[in-house]
Each structure stands twice: as structure tokens, then as C-alpha cells.
Scaffold this motif. Structure first.
Motif, PDB file in Angstrom:
ATOM      1  N   ALA B  43     -17.731  20.694 -51.932  1.00 17.16           N
ATOM      2  CA  ALA B  43     -17.100  19.648 -51.114  1.00 17.16           C
ATOM      3  C   ALA B  43     -16.087  18.869 -51.957  1.00 17.16           C
ATOM      4  O   ALA B  43     -14.958  18.615 -51.516  1.00 17.16           O
ATOM      5  CB  ALA B  43     -18.158  18.707 -50.551  1.00 17.16           C
ATOM      6  N   GLY B  44     -16.476  18.512 -53.175  1.00 16.27           N
ATOM      7  CA  GLY B  44     -15.579  17.749 -54.037  1.00 16.27           C
ATOM      8  C   GLY B  44     -14.367  18.565 -54.445  1.00 16.27           C
ATOM      9  O   GLY B  44     -13.236  18.062 -54.474  1.00 16.27           O
ATOM     10  N   GLU B  45     -14.596  19.833 -54.741  1.00 18.54           N
ATOM     11  CA  GLU B  45     -13.502  20.739 -55.092  1.00 18.54           C
ATOM     12  C   GLU B  45     -12.531  20.858 -53.908  1.00 18.54           C
ATOM     13  O   GLU B  45     -11.310  20.785 -54.081  1.00 18.54           O
ATOM     14  CB  GLU B  45     -14.112  22.113 -55.436  1.00 18.54           C
ATOM     15  N   ALA B  46     -13.086  21.018 -52.720  1.00 15.59           N
ATOM     16  CA  ALA B  46     -12.256  21.120 -51.505  1.00 15.59           C
ATOM     17  C   ALA B  46     -11.446  19.838 -51.309  1.00 15.59           C
ATOM     18  O   ALA B  46     -10.258  19.876 -50.959  1.00 15.59           O
ATOM     19  CB  ALA B  46     -13.144  21.379 -50.291  1.00 15.59           C
ATOM     20  N   LEU B  47     -12.101  18.703 -51.561  1.00 16.61           N
ATOM     21  CA  LEU B  47     -11.443  17.403 -51.375  1.00 16.61           C
ATOM     22  C   LEU B  47     -10.292  17.218 -52.356  1.00 16.61           C
ATOM     23  O   LEU B  47      -9.197  16.803 -51.969  1.00 16.61           O
ATOM     24  CB  LEU B  47     -12.471  16.286 -51.580  1.00 16.61           C
ATOM     25  N   LEU B  48     -10.554  17.538 -53.612  1.00 14.48           N
ATOM     26  CA  LEU B  48      -9.585  17.211 -54.663  1.00 14.48           C
ATOM     27  C   LEU B  48      -8.442  18.225 -54.747  1.00 14.48           C
ATOM     28  O   LEU B  48      -7.382  17.916 -55.281  1.00 14.48           O
ATOM     29  CB  LEU B  48     -10.296  17.077 -56.015  1.00 14.48           C
ATOM     30  N   THR B  49      -8.655  19.439 -54.229  1.00 16.41           N
ATOM     31  CA  THR B  49      -7.603  20.461 -54.322  1.00 16.41           C
ATOM     32  C   THR B  49      -7.089  20.877 -52.940  1.00 16.41           C
ATOM     33  O   THR B  49      -6.319  21.829 -52.843  1.00 16.41           O
ATOM     34  CB  THR B  49      -8.136  21.719 -55.054  1.00 16.41           C
ATOM     35  N   ALA B  50      -7.533  20.184 -51.872  1.00 11.57           N
ATOM     36  CA  ALA B  50      -7.141  20.549 -50.497  1.00 11.57           C
ATOM     37  C   ALA B  50      -7.393  22.028 -50.238  1.00 11.57           C
ATOM     38  O   ALA B  50      -6.545  22.754 -49.740  1.00 11.57           O
ATOM     39  CB  ALA B  50      -5.674  20.185 -50.231  1.00 11.57           C
ATOM     40  N   ALA B  55     -13.800  24.040 -48.011  1.00 11.69           N
ATOM     41  CA  ALA B  55     -14.335  22.996 -47.115  1.00 11.69           C
ATOM     42  C   ALA B  55     -15.126  23.667 -45.987  1.00 11.69           C
ATOM     43  O   ALA B  55     -16.252  23.267 -45.670  1.00 11.69           O
ATOM     44  CB  ALA B  55     -13.196  22.153 -46.545  1.00 11.69           C
ATOM     45  N   GLN B  56     -14.543  24.706 -45.415  1.00  9.76           N
ATOM     46  CA  GLN B  56     -15.191  25.405 -44.308  1.00  9.76           C
ATOM     47  C   GLN B  56     -16.517  26.009 -44.761  1.00  9.76           C
ATOM     48  O   GLN B  56     -17.508  26.001 -44.015  1.00  9.76           O
ATOM     49  CB  GLN B  56     -14.249  26.499 -43.767  1.00  9.76           C
ATOM     50  N   GLN B  57     -16.519  26.508 -45.980  1.00  6.38           N
ATOM     51  CA  GLN B  57     -17.735  27.108 -46.549  1.00  6.38           C
ATOM     52  C   GLN B  57     -18.879  26.077 -46.601  1.00  6.38           C
ATOM     53  O   GLN B  57     -20.015  26.385 -46.232  1.00  6.38           O
ATOM     54  CB  GLN B  57     -17.372  27.574 -47.966  1.00  6.38           C
ATOM     55  N   VAL B  58     -18.563  24.866 -47.037  1.00 10.46           N
ATOM     56  CA  VAL B  58     -19.581  23.804 -47.104  1.00 10.46           C
ATOM     57  C   VAL B  58     -20.105  23.488 -45.705  1.00 10.46           C
ATOM     58  O   VAL B  58     -21.317  23.336 -45.489  1.00 10.46           O
ATOM     59  CB  VAL B  58     -19.003  22.511 -47.732  1.00 10.46           C
ATOM     60  N   ILE B  59     -19.173  23.397 -44.764  1.00 14.34           N
ATOM     61  CA  ILE B  59     -19.539  23.032 -43.385  1.00 14.34           C
ATOM     62  C   ILE B  59     -20.467  24.103 -42.798  1.00 14.34           C
ATOM     63  O   ILE B  59     -21.486  23.785 -42.181  1.00 14.34           O
ATOM     64  CB  ILE B  59     -18.256  22.817 -42.544  1.00 14.34           C
ATOM     65  N   THR B  60     -20.122  25.358 -43.037  1.00 18.51           N
ATOM     66  CA  THR B  60     -20.944  26.462 -42.525  1.00 18.51           C
ATOM     67  C   THR B  60     -22.308  26.509 -43.216  1.00 18.51           C
ATOM     68  O   THR B  60     -23.335  26.744 -42.579  1.00 18.51           O
ATOM     69  CB  THR B  60     -20.214  27.808 -42.744  1.00 18.51           C
ATOM     70  N   ALA B  61     -22.289  26.280 -44.535  1.00 17.91           N
ATOM     71  CA  ALA B  61     -23.528  26.398 -45.318  1.00 17.91           C
ATOM     72  C   ALA B  61     -24.538  25.308 -44.985  1.00 17.91           C
ATOM     73  O   ALA B  61     -25.720  25.428 -45.336  1.00 17.91           O
ATOM     74  CB  ALA B  61     -23.200  26.370 -46.812  1.00 17.91           C
ATOM     75  N   ARG B 118     -10.997  19.042 -44.766  1.00 16.78           N
ATOM     76  CA  ARG B 118     -10.485  19.997 -43.776  1.00 16.78           C
ATOM     77  C   ARG B 118      -9.498  19.321 -42.828  1.00 16.78           C
ATOM     78  O   ARG B 118      -8.454  19.869 -42.504  1.00 16.78           O
ATOM     79  CB  ARG B 118     -11.644  20.600 -42.981  1.00 16.78           C
ATOM     80  N   ARG B 119      -9.835  18.111 -42.382  1.00 14.68           N
ATOM     81  CA  ARG B 119      -8.951  17.421 -41.455  1.00 14.68           C
ATOM     82  C   ARG B 119      -7.605  17.097 -42.089  1.00 14.68           C
ATOM     83  O   ARG B 119      -6.555  17.159 -41.458  1.00 14.68           O
ATOM     84  CB  ARG B 119      -9.617  16.129 -40.941  1.00 14.68           C
ATOM     85  N   ALA B 120      -7.624  16.746 -43.391  1.00 14.85           N
ATOM     86  CA  ALA B 120      -6.387  16.346 -44.071  1.00 14.85           C
ATOM     87  C   ALA B 120      -5.490  17.551 -44.401  1.00 14.85           C
ATOM     88  O   ALA B 120      -4.284  17.398 -44.570  1.00 14.85           O
ATOM     89  CB  ALA B 120      -6.726  15.603 -45.367  1.00 14.85           C
ATOM     90  N   TYR B 121      -6.082  18.736 -44.482  1.00 14.24           N
ATOM     91  CA  TYR B 121      -5.341  19.941 -44.862  1.00 14.24           C
ATOM     92  C   TYR B 121      -4.111  20.137 -43.982  1.00 14.24           C
ATOM     93  O   TYR B 121      -4.209  19.918 -42.788  1.00 14.24           O
ATOM     94  CB  TYR B 121      -6.266  21.167 -44.733  1.00 14.24           C
ATOM     95  N   PRO B 122      -2.940  20.543 -44.478  1.00 12.38           N
ATOM     96  CA  PRO B 122      -2.673  20.985 -45.858  1.00 12.38           C
ATOM     97  C   PRO B 122      -2.453  19.850 -46.855  1.00 12.38           C
ATOM     98  O   PRO B 122      -2.249  20.126 -48.033  1.00 12.38           O
ATOM     99  CB  PRO B 122      -1.405  21.827 -45.713  1.00 12.38           C
ATOM    100  N   SER B 123      -2.470  18.586 -46.378  1.00 14.82           N
ATOM    101  CA  SER B 123      -2.357  17.483 -47.342  1.00 14.82           C
ATOM    102  C   SER B 123      -3.680  17.292 -48.068  1.00 14.82           C
ATOM    103  O   SER B 123      -4.710  17.792 -47.619  1.00 14.82           O
ATOM    104  CB  SER B 123      -2.015  16.180 -46.618  1.00 14.82           C
ATOM    105  N   THR B 193      -6.218   5.140 -45.834  1.00 20.96           N
ATOM    106  CA  THR B 193      -7.183   4.060 -46.069  1.00 20.96           C
ATOM    107  C   THR B 193      -8.534   4.402 -45.435  1.00 20.96           C
ATOM    108  O   THR B 193      -9.589   4.212 -46.047  1.00 20.96           O
ATOM    109  CB  THR B 193      -6.653   2.719 -45.496  1.00 20.96           C
ATOM    110  N   ILE B 194      -8.480   4.942 -44.211  1.00 23.44           N
ATOM    111  CA  ILE B 194      -9.722   5.348 -43.530  1.00 23.44           C
ATOM    112  C   ILE B 194     -10.443   6.425 -44.345  1.00 23.44           C
ATOM    113  O   ILE B 194     -11.656   6.331 -44.597  1.00 23.44           O
ATOM    114  CB  ILE B 194      -9.412   5.900 -42.114  1.00 23.44           C
ATOM    115  N   ASP B 195      -9.696   7.445 -44.753  1.00 25.76           N
ATOM    116  CA  ASP B 195     -10.321   8.568 -45.477  1.00 25.76           C
ATOM    117  C   ASP B 195     -10.966   8.110 -46.782  1.00 25.76           C
ATOM    118  O   ASP B 195     -12.094   8.488 -47.101  1.00 25.76           O
ATOM    119  CB  ASP B 195      -9.290   9.667 -45.776  1.00 25.76           C
ATOM    120  N   ILE B 196     -10.229   7.287 -47.523  1.00 29.41           N
ATOM    121  CA  ILE B 196     -10.754   6.801 -48.813  1.00 29.41           C
ATOM    122  C   ILE B 196     -12.010   5.965 -48.578  1.00 29.41           C
ATOM    123  O   ILE B 196     -13.007   6.088 -49.294  1.00 29.41           O
ATOM    124  CB  ILE B 196      -9.676   5.940 -49.534  1.00 29.41           C
ATOM    125  N   THR B 197     -11.959   5.113 -47.545  1.00 29.21           N
ATOM    126  CA  THR B 197     -13.112   4.266 -47.230  1.00 29.21           C
ATOM    127  C   THR B 197     -14.337   5.113 -46.897  1.00 29.21           C
ATOM    128  O   THR B 197     -15.439   4.875 -47.406  1.00 29.21           O
ATOM    129  CB  THR B 197     -12.776   3.331 -46.046  1.00 29.21           C
TER     130      THR B 197
END
Lengths: 229, 229
Positions: B43-50, B55-61, B118-123, B193-197
Motif C-alpha cells: 500500500a505504501g509503495e503504491a502510494l509513494l510511487t503511484a 494498489a489494486q493488488q492490496v485491494i484484492t488481497a 488508486r483514485r489519485a492515479y496517474p497522479s 488536503t483531503i487525501d493527506i488528511t
């Protein structure tokens, strides 16, 4: 001593003791639920009217909720140790353990809402534009908490179903808070955005926990596990 | 049938069966903890590297984590029904029930972090300025999850204490995220701001849950209740 031992060997008397202890455990959960209802009423009121005294009251009262949850847990564990229940009886006691933890958590969430109100004081944490959506979140959450008490008192499945509907309303309103923050009209500060995001999340979790208890009661009453749907 | 009944009446054999079942319950918790560790790493890897695939793998797992938690619960309830443990044994089984619920919740929080990625992707959900603080949050959380597995395997109180320290670090970093959002340099959008919060809150809760398990293990090992301190 001899007499008590003999009494405890009589299955009918054992059963009466078990029923009485189970009823007390049920009362503990109802008491917890009443306190959680009171906490969310006051937390929402503190939030929407910037009432710092009321916020403080919720924060202070959370200790009593924690204490009640601990009592319920102790009673449940004692029941397991002394009565070694099986089948439905065991399911009821294990569910009570989980429900007390969930109610305790709902109290924490009400406390978190009160903490946001307290931090924002003398300002309101919720700006005027967003007051209608947070009033609606508050109304739905108070209704849900009220139903939870009735559900725990009566085991009426209709209450459980109504809790699910209240939670759907809470989820929709939670989405509305994001829509407002992301709309072109939003000109709030970062602090306001943070507060709205967190308080919205607290209400959403409050609703989720209510549903979790509703599903446990449905499971106990009907034997149908909707917990993991 | 007769023979099994006789075996079950032999206290030493009952004890062996109990120990074996308890060991399996312990294994379930370790497996859960391993999956939670994996979830937070990804999850952290997905977050920090988009990394949307990750991300999908974590959600499925997360389904597998829920399933493992259910297995642990079923085993614990079966143990209560068949063995009617008392005293320390009962405390262990009840704690296992609670720890499986907590681990399941930690899995949910990792999943929530992945959902934001996942929601922020590709950002990237986390802007450059805040990458150091979220990298540090991720490192501390991964370390905490790793320690949790070791703690459940070894019951080494040193690991439990180290988990408390990791959580203190997480709490401080969580405060740093607010400080950044409220500082004069913050020019992020409301969505950022929402995402960081929210992500900050997910990490904070992840750490809290880790501490809750650490305290349960301390209680089991030493008999000292630090849960409600």
C-alpha cells in the motif's frame, strides 16, 4: 459450601443462573448504547453550535463509556469461565464481547467529534455552507444510536434494518461533504478542509459500527450471517 | 466412538488437544500478521510511487485477510465450545478473538491507503514536499507490522515495547502532516488536503491497532494490563 456446590450441579439452577447473568450482560450493552447515544447527541450539538462546555462534557464522559465496556467484557469472560456455554449461548456471549468493543469505539468517535469542536472554539468547525449536510449527518447518527438501544433492548429485526438504511443515508451525506470540498464554491482554509474531512470520516465510521452491531443481532436472532456480506 | 469419548475424558489427552489447537490459533494470527505486513508494504509503495497495479493488488488481497480472520475466529469459538478453557487459557483464547479483529482492521487500513493511491492515479496522492514525511510514516508502519509478526511468534516483550516506540514515531509524523498542511508553504488543492488528511489518519490508526495488540500480548505474558492506561 456443600450446598452451593450441590446447587451448581443442578442443571436447572445452572440454567437459571446463566440466564440471569446473560440478562445482566444484555443490560450492560443497553447502558453502553444509551451512553453512546448521549455522547453523539452532545458531540453534534457542540460541533454545530461551537459549544465548548458541551464538547468538554463529551470528552470527560468517555471514561464512563470505557468503564462500562470493561465491565461488560469482564462479565462476558466470567460467564465463559463459570458456565462454559456452547452453541447459541456461546454465540451470544462472544457477540456481546464484540458489541461492547464496537460501542466503546462509537463513544471514541463521538469524543473525536467533540475534540474538533473544542479545538475550533470560539469558531465553528463547520462553516455555514456545510451546516445543512452536517446537521443531516448528525440527525441520522442520533437516530441510528437511538435505534441501537431499542435493538439491544428488543432484538427487533426491523430496528436492525432501519439502522442499515440510516447508515446508507450517512454514507451518502459523507459523499456530499467531499463534493462540497471539491466544488468550485469551496473557499475554506486548509484547517477547515481538514476538520470537515475528519469529522465526516468520524460520522461515517460511527454509522459503520452501528451496522456491524445490527448485523450481529440479526445473526443471533435469525442465524443468518450478514456480517461479511 | 466409545474410544474417542474415553480419550476425551483423559485429562492429559484433553490438555494435549487443547495445546495443539491453541498452537494452530497462534499460527492463524501469525499468518494474518504476515499478510498485514505485506499489505502495508504494498500500500505504501503504491502510494509513494503511484503504482496502480500494486494498489489494486492490496485491494484484492484484503479478501484473503478477512477470510483468515474469520478462520481464526471460528477456531477460537470452537476451542471455547469444545474445551471450555478457564483462567489463563480462557484469557488467551479471548485475546486471540480480539487480536484477529484488530489485524483484520489493520488490513482494511492498508486497503484504504491503496484506495487513495488508486483514485489519485496517474497522479501521486502525496505531493513532493510531503513525500519525506509519508516515507517515514510508511517505514515506521512497516517496521511495526514486522515486529508484530515477531511478537506473535515469540511473545518477546522487547518487540512489544519497540512497537510502542514505533507508534510514538507514527504519532509525531502524523502531527507533522497537519503542520505541513497548515503551514504557509502549503498550496495544495482541496483534494490533496483531503487525501493527506485521510492517509495520515489511516497510518495513525494502523499504529494504534499495533499498540493494542502489543499490550494484549504484554498482558498475556506478564499479567499486567497496560491496555487501559
Amino acid at each position: 459450601m456443600m450446598e452451593i456446590t450441590q446447587l451448581r450441579r443442578n442443571p436447572r439452577i445452572m440454567r437459571d443462573i446463566f440466564e440471569a447473568e446473560l440478562a445482566q450482560l444484555g443490560d450492560n450493552l443497553v447502558q453502553l448504547s444509551v451512553k453512546v447515544h448521549e455522547a453523539i447527541v452532545n458531540a453534534g450539538e457542540a460541533l454545530l453550535t461551537a459549544d465548548v462546555a458541551r464538547a468538554q462534557q463529551v470528552i470527560t464522559a468517555d471514561d464512563a463509556i470505557d468503564e462500562l465496556a470493561r465491565e461488560a467484557d469482564d462479565r462476558a469472560v466470567l460467564l465463559l469461565a463459570q458456565q462454559a456455554p456452547v452453541a447459541t449461548d456461546l454465540r451470544i456471549v462472544v457477540s456481546a464481547l464484540r458489541m461492547s468493543a464496537t460501542l466503546e469505539r462509537m463513544g471514541d468517535l463521538a469524543q473525536h467529534i467533540a475534540q474538533v469542536a473544542r479545538r475550533a472554539y470560539p469558531s465553528k468547525a463547520v462553516p455555514e455552507d456545510l451546516t445543512p449536510v452536517f446537521s443531516a449527518l448528525q440527525d441520522a447518527s442520533v437516530r441510528l444510536a437511538k435505534r441501537l438501544t431499542r435493538l439491544l433492548e428488543t432484538r427487533d429485526i426491523a430496528e436492525a434494518n432501519a439502522i442499515e438504511r440510516d447508515d446508507d443515508i450517512i454514507d451518502d451525506l459523507h459523499q456530499d461533504t467531499f463534493a462540497a470540498l471539491l466544488g468550485s464554491h469551496w473557499e475554506g482554509t486548509a484547517q477547515e478542509t481538514i476538520d470537515i474531512t475528519l469529522v465526516g470520516r468520524y460520522y461515517e465510521r460511527f454509522g459503520d459500527h452501528g451496522v456491524s452491531i445490527a448485523r450481529r443481532v440479526i445473526y443471533l436472532v435469525t442465524g443468518t450471517d450478514t456480517q461479511h456480506v
